[in-house]
Design a protein around this motif. Structure first.
Motif, mmCIF file in Angstrom:
data_model
loop_
_atom_site.group_PDB
_atom_site.id
_atom_site.type_symbol
_atom_site.label_atom_id
_atom_site.label_comp_id
_atom_site.label_asym_id
_atom_site.label_seq_id
_atom_site.Cartn_x
_atom_site.Cartn_y
_atom_site.Cartn_z
ATOM 1 N N VAL A 20 -7.517 0.870 2.907
ATOM 2 C CA VAL A 20 -6.286 1.318 2.265
ATOM 3 C C VAL A 20 -5.779 2.585 2.949
ATOM 4 O O VAL A 20 -4.582 2.719 3.222
ATOM 5 C CB VAL A 20 -6.505 1.553 0.752
ATOM 6 C CG1 VAL A 20 -5.332 2.293 0.123
ATOM 7 C CG2 VAL A 20 -6.737 0.230 0.042
ATOM 8 N N HIS A 21 -6.692 3.495 3.268
ATOM 9 C CA HIS A 21 -6.325 4.741 3.955
ATOM 10 C C HIS A 21 -5.697 4.441 5.320
ATOM 11 O O HIS A 21 -4.655 4.993 5.680
ATOM 12 C CB HIS A 21 -7.559 5.634 4.103
ATOM 13 C CG HIS A 21 -7.270 6.944 4.740
ATOM 14 N ND1 HIS A 21 -6.716 8.003 4.056
ATOM 15 C CD2 HIS A 21 -7.432 7.370 6.016
ATOM 16 C CE1 HIS A 21 -6.559 9.017 4.876
ATOM 17 N NE2 HIS A 21 -6.980 8.660 6.076
ATOM 18 N N ARG A 79 0.863 3.922 -3.004
ATOM 19 C CA ARG A 79 0.313 5.255 -2.711
ATOM 20 C C ARG A 79 1.377 6.345 -2.748
ATOM 21 O O ARG A 79 1.187 7.367 -3.390
ATOM 22 C CB ARG A 79 -0.362 5.254 -1.329
ATOM 23 C CG ARG A 79 -1.613 4.422 -1.240
ATOM 24 C CD ARG A 79 -2.820 5.101 -1.861
ATOM 25 N NE ARG A 79 -3.086 6.339 -1.134
ATOM 26 C CZ ARG A 79 -3.114 7.535 -1.718
ATOM 27 N NH1 ARG A 79 -2.921 7.663 -2.990
ATOM 28 N NH2 ARG A 79 -3.355 8.610 -1.002
ATOM 29 N N LEU A 80 2.490 6.162 -2.077
ATOM 30 C CA LEU A 80 3.458 7.243 -1.937
ATOM 31 C C LEU A 80 4.556 7.229 -3.002
ATOM 32 O O LEU A 80 4.898 8.279 -3.543
ATOM 33 C CB LEU A 80 4.073 7.223 -0.542
ATOM 34 C CG LEU A 80 3.083 7.388 0.614
ATOM 35 C CD1 LEU A 80 3.807 7.425 1.936
ATOM 36 C CD2 LEU A 80 2.221 8.621 0.432
ATOM 37 N N ALA A 102 -3.811 6.526 -6.739
ATOM 38 C CA ALA A 102 -4.898 7.026 -5.893
ATOM 39 C C ALA A 102 -5.423 5.918 -4.972
ATOM 40 O O ALA A 102 -5.311 4.729 -5.280
ATOM 41 C CB ALA A 102 -6.042 7.559 -6.762
ATOM 42 N N GLU A 103 -5.995 6.333 -3.850
ATOM 43 C CA GLU A 103 -6.545 5.358 -2.889
ATOM 44 C C GLU A 103 -7.581 4.451 -3.538
ATOM 45 O O GLU A 103 -7.604 3.252 -3.288
ATOM 46 C CB GLU A 103 -7.203 6.083 -1.707
ATOM 47 C CG GLU A 103 -6.257 6.486 -0.635
ATOM 48 C CD GLU A 103 -6.962 7.112 0.559
ATOM 49 O OE1 GLU A 103 -8.193 7.349 0.530
ATOM 50 O OE2 GLU A 103 -6.265 7.374 1.552
ATOM 51 N N THR A 111 -5.834 1.932 -5.741
ATOM 52 C CA THR A 111 -5.134 0.963 -4.904
ATOM 53 C C THR A 111 -6.117 -0.018 -4.293
ATOM 54 O O THR A 111 -5.884 -1.229 -4.282
ATOM 55 C CB THR A 111 -4.327 1.685 -3.800
ATOM 56 O OG1 THR A 111 -3.403 2.580 -4.418
ATOM 57 C CG2 THR A 111 -3.570 0.703 -2.929
ATOM 58 N N CYS A 147 -2.230 2.762 4.929
ATOM 59 C CA CYS A 147 -1.240 3.746 4.493
ATOM 60 C C CYS A 147 -0.840 4.668 5.649
ATOM 61 O O CYS A 147 0.346 4.949 5.833
ATOM 62 C CB CYS A 147 -1.791 4.564 3.327
ATOM 63 S SG CYS A 147 -0.562 5.639 2.581
ATOM 64 N N VAL A 161 0.836 -1.199 0.000
ATOM 65 C CA VAL A 161 0.000 0.000 0.000
ATOM 66 C C VAL A 161 0.872 1.250 0.000
ATOM 67 O O VAL A 161 0.620 2.192 -0.761
ATOM 68 C CB VAL A 161 -0.981 -0.005 1.192
ATOM 69 C CG1 VAL A 161 -1.658 1.344 1.363
ATOM 70 C CG2 VAL A 161 -2.027 -1.103 1.011
#
Length: 166
Positions: free
Chosen positions: A137-138, A116-117, A122-123, A126, A141, A112
């Motif tokens: 996912v949020h 993401r980074l 995008a979330e 992902t 992360c 993740v």
């Protein structure tokens, strides 16, 4: 007819070679972060890269406007997730190299975080790629970012018992 086919195959090979030359460094770095191997000793990451590039080459003629980098990255991520799950179970027991910046993370957290980074996915994308809810996912992360930015300190060694009692 054969000349056209040969010309088409040569063009396809040149296009793919140009893509691979430009994208393989970044994809290898992403794979190395995923596998948590040392940058100078990363056989699992190199295998992931080889498989992702082979998959992209096999689909090259069918991409039709799709981004080949996105295709390779998706394959890299899903192959890593599947391999980790099947080989090491849900928690992923592969031992990361302690020199890796992401060694303290679980395989799912690494996946993740890298998507993401490092890759800027995008979330929502992902979540769809991994089959997880966006909220999950949020959360993953956020937790992975906190772990990387604020690593746990090693436990303090107990003082010498003989001097501690004095």
């Amino acid at each position: 007819m054969r000349d056209r086919q040969a010309a088409r195959d040569a063009r396809r090979a040149r296009e793919f070679e140009a893509f691979a030359a430009g994208a393989s460094g970044r994809l290898l770095h992403a794979a190395t972060l995923l596998t948590a191997e040392a940058p100078d000793a990363n056989p699992r990451a190199r295998r992931l890269l080889t498989l992702a590039l082979a998959h992209t080459y096999a689909r090259w003629d069918r991409l039709r406007g799709e981004d080949p980098y996105d295709c390779a990255r998706q394959y890299l991520a899903t192959r890593f997730a599947r391999t980790t799950w099947h080989r090491y179970g849900a928690l992923g027991r592969a031992r990361p190299d302690p020199r890796s910046p992401l060694a303290a993370l679980t395989p799912r957290e690494r996946l993740v975080l890298v998507l993401r980074l490092y890759e800027g996915v995008a979330e929502e994308q992902t979540a769809a790629l991994l089959g997880l809810p966006v909220e999950r996912v949020h959360t993953i992360c956020d937790r992975a970012t906190a772990t990387v930015l604020h690593p746990a300190r090693p436990a303090a060694r107990p003082a010498n018992p003989k001097t501690a009692l004095s």
